[in-house]
Design an enzyme around this catalytic site. Structure first.
Site: not given
Lengths: 510, 510
Positions: A267-268, A297
């Protein structure tokens, strides 16, 4: 300042000023990164004031009347290049927004946030919302005041939403979430009727050091430029940058759960790949910044879910994982692993939710914030509202405040209107991913071979290189031919979870 | 600004302004710490400009005419407390100094330093002084100009010395070094005539991880507050702080040499203990700052040499070391270990020199810089000068530039006049240590028992708590009843090395 100078001279001044403001803001970012990673505990008091002083300096330089006059003069010049004009229009928009909020108000918010963060920590520790309520009350009042200062159409919450996602409104969100809920609820009901998948293989003992080594390997294989970034450990994973050439992420490791670190890292990574792909030549300028939080996002979700939780990803990465964890994963198959990492079940904690129930966590927070800022809900009634909504949407009982309305840090930071960008990002991600698969019909095979650069270069060419040139919706239209459309997400998850939970397609499911 | 306000109000403004300037300077310090420890390589370009922008902001706020007027007004007020008056006098002195250097000159220096640092690195790599010479030439010219701007008595080098050690002059240094050389040379000759000590036990294989663990243990045992500090690895060990509550050190580990890490760590610890002991209530104010670089160095040398390279220290620490390195040190005795860590021999590299020959490394640099700034030596003749002096003072041949005049980073940073503070620090340390032993005749036994807090509290009470209230010489007189006096150093080393090299005392040795 001499405003009769040539456009070139004035534009150079504009660039120099913005880049110096960026220098200050990036220094603030480093102060914050250090605070979350390496700062010794006793350093906190001085660090707070250092962050406050530098933030205030950046704000006051950006909103100074001299800078405003320079912008106004430049905007009238006929001889601007399209790129110069784009930067100036965006800066002018930012200036107008920020100049509406006086420095004294910024300081009040910042001081209240500082108290509020500590109250939230105390409240969590004591598992008692009442400890947080009084200062949250103050914050909500300030946020309503901020909405009035910023100005809005129809609903005051729109002013706050707009800070995170330009152009985002309750109308758009009511519509999006309203359309999303029925099919998503239907899919969840269908999954609930199927036998649950077995994810015990993820809950074995995975030593910290081995997980760390794997995460570094993973980052490199998925395209992170480690000459222009690094990973550290922190309590809450985040991405932060000090230029597009220094983009850092953090992760956390749970030795009893391999999934926690792995998909948080991916995700990061998604956020970081976006920042690393922004045009380096536009340091400090709008065209060097991300389009919006929703688009940001979308990048993290794209890599975390659409790529990272796919069967081809498992087919490529499981053999690598088995090298790091031979005894734990040696007997697993890609299909079994794929099912395990996509287990769907209603849960209490947003950050631990699967990609389907996740939207309901966001919807609950959206409805709550809208009512709070709109004045229909008062702070003291938050826990009751929270419990009622979790029961309504996810059919679960909230046992206490810690696992309820005290779980997120956002409000204590003064962030209202932030949560919806998580859902928007997930929806955009599925829409972008659908487009990618249209253009690369063999995308599954490409992922199976670990050629992540194909998707990365596609995102760089279609999204990253433009910085803030387009709004979220413009980007989405340029890329997919239409604005946000939940059908792409529903199509992606229906197909995926039909395989995982082995249920039959219905004629009208899509 | 309304200068007719009460003294209290104006003083509050003065404090607020200085503390905000400190916030900026500490942010710069963090940018630098990060650069030396964790920054990914590609982050360098943006980092340079961030440091430059913030440094310039701090300088221009500190030297602004508004701040100058505030200082001037406050200095005339009759109702100042002694503490307020001390802060104001010191700030006024700093203001006068810094205001003499225009912002444009600061920028020129900073840009030249940036180029110069890279040229120095290239020159070192190529082992060729000629690569560094042209930009060093520019720097020397700028430094002469800076001396003229700052103003001086007798010798332009005094203006530069004064920046690091207020009141330090070529007269004081000629006198100090002139007095030091004959007895020091005599002692070295005596040592050279004795059989050399055996330090092979330090040059075994000491794994990095074990050395790191030991260093953390060592720091804690010697009084470092790890809630208000931390240790990291860096190429060059240094101490840096962002308040007295966040004081960090770095170390480097050579797996083939235990001594490298150990005494470098204790050296930085000495600096850090000083910073941690400065009055926290004086954040950003002169009374919260160190007295001078010479006094700072006295603290590092005190712990590194007077305490850390003593027999009692070995008696306390060897059993601990043996736990970390049983196979390497299991058979050693405190006396053997003590001799090994105090081996004296003329060498090429300053940072690796023993505490006796060290002074000659400094004297050579002092003579060189004085001649350079005085115009009697030109840049191109530096290597020849260097070689001649090393042969003269230490009897060794300098084989190349890398191990000669390119070994130190200081000039490339624009630091001329810095080296002498190393020797002054060492002399002050011995003088302070002599006083401590007078007041605590059982100091050896105290050290043997590991009660390092006794010495630390003594330093805190006599030096640290005063910040910049006294000059180096005032502090020295308050503490020992006289100004700097090389006899204390000579007495300390004569006694110590007589034991180590087992030579006989002479009637007139002390």
């Amino acid at each position: 300042m001499d405003l009769t100078a040539t456009t070139e001279t004035l534009y150079e001044r504009y660039v120099a000023e913005l880049q110096q403001i960026a220098d200050i803001r990036y220094a603030v970012a480093l102060l914050q990164w250090d605070q979350e990673t390496y700062m010794p505990v006793s350093g906190a008091a001085a660090r707070s004031r250092q962050v406050a002083t530098l933030s205030e300096m950046a704000h006051s330089r950006f909103t100074s009347s001299t800078f405003g006059e320079l912008l106004a003069e430049l905007m009238q010049r006929p001889d601007l290049t399209p790129q110069q004009s784009a930067n100036l229009h965006l800066s002018h928009y930012d200036f107008e927004q920020q100049a509406r909020v006086p420095a004294s108000f910024v300081r009040t918010i910042s001081e209240t946030v500082s108290r509020s963060f500590h109250a939230w920590m105390d409240a969590r520790k004591a598992n008692d919302f009442n400890i947080f309520a009084p200062v949250l009350e103050e914050l909500v009042t300030l946020k309503k005041e901020e909405a009035d200062l910023l100005g809005y159409d129809k609903h005051p919450y729109n002013a706050l939403l707009n800070q995170y996602e330009r152009g985002c409104t309750t109308e758009l969100l009511d519509n999006t979430f309203g359309t999303l809920q029925p099919p998503l609820k239907a899919l969840l009901d269908k999954i609930a009727a199927c036998p649950q998948v077995d994810d015990r293989l993820l809950k074995q003992y995975f030593p910290e050091q081995d997980q760390w080594q794997f995460s570094m390997d993973l980052l490199e294989k998925m395209g992170y430029d480690l000459d222009a970034g690094r990973q550290d450990k922190a309590e809450h994973p985040f991405t932060i940058n000090f230029s597009s050439q220094d983009v850092r992420i953090t992760t956390r490791i749970d030795e009893q759960d391999l999934g926690n670190m792995t998909w948080s890292t991916i995700h990061e990574l998604g956020h970081a790949l976006y920042e690393q792909g922004l045009p380096a030549g536009q340091y400090g300028l709008p065209l060097g910044e991300a389009a919006s939080l929703g688009i940001h996002e979308s990048q993290s979700r794209f890599w975390e879910n659409n790529i990272g939780r796919s069967l081809p990803w498992c087919q490529y990465f499981l053999p690598h994982l088995q090298k790091y964890f031979p005894s734990q994963l040696g007997n697993s198959s890609p299909e079994h692993f794929f099912r395990a990492i996509n287990k769907v079940y209603p849960s209490l904690i947003r950050t631990e939710a699967d990609e389907l129930t996740y939207h309901f966590h966001v919807i609950i927070r959206y409805e709550l914030e809208k009512a709070l800022i709109g004045g229909e809900l008062s702070v003291k009634d938050i826990p009751a509202f929270w419990g009622e909504r979790y029961n309504h949407y996810l059919g679960i009982r909230v046992p206490d405040d810690r696992r309820g309305c005290l779980q997120d840090v956002h409000w204590s930071h003064g962030s209202f209107g932030y949560f919806p960008t998580y859902s928007l990002g997930s929806l955009y991600a599925a829409q972008f991913f659908g487009q990618l698969k249209k253009e690369f019909p063999d995308m599954d095979e490409i992922t199976r071979q670990g050629k992540f650069n194909i998707a990365l270069e596609w995102l760089r060419g279609r999204i990253h290189q433009y910085g803030r040139q387009y709004t979220s919706e413009e980007l989405c239209k340029n890329l997919t031919g239409e604005g946000i459309n939940i059908d792409h997400f529903m199509q992606y998850v229906t197909e995926k979870y039909r395989f995982i939970y082995s249920f039959q397609p219905e004629g009208d499911a899509l």
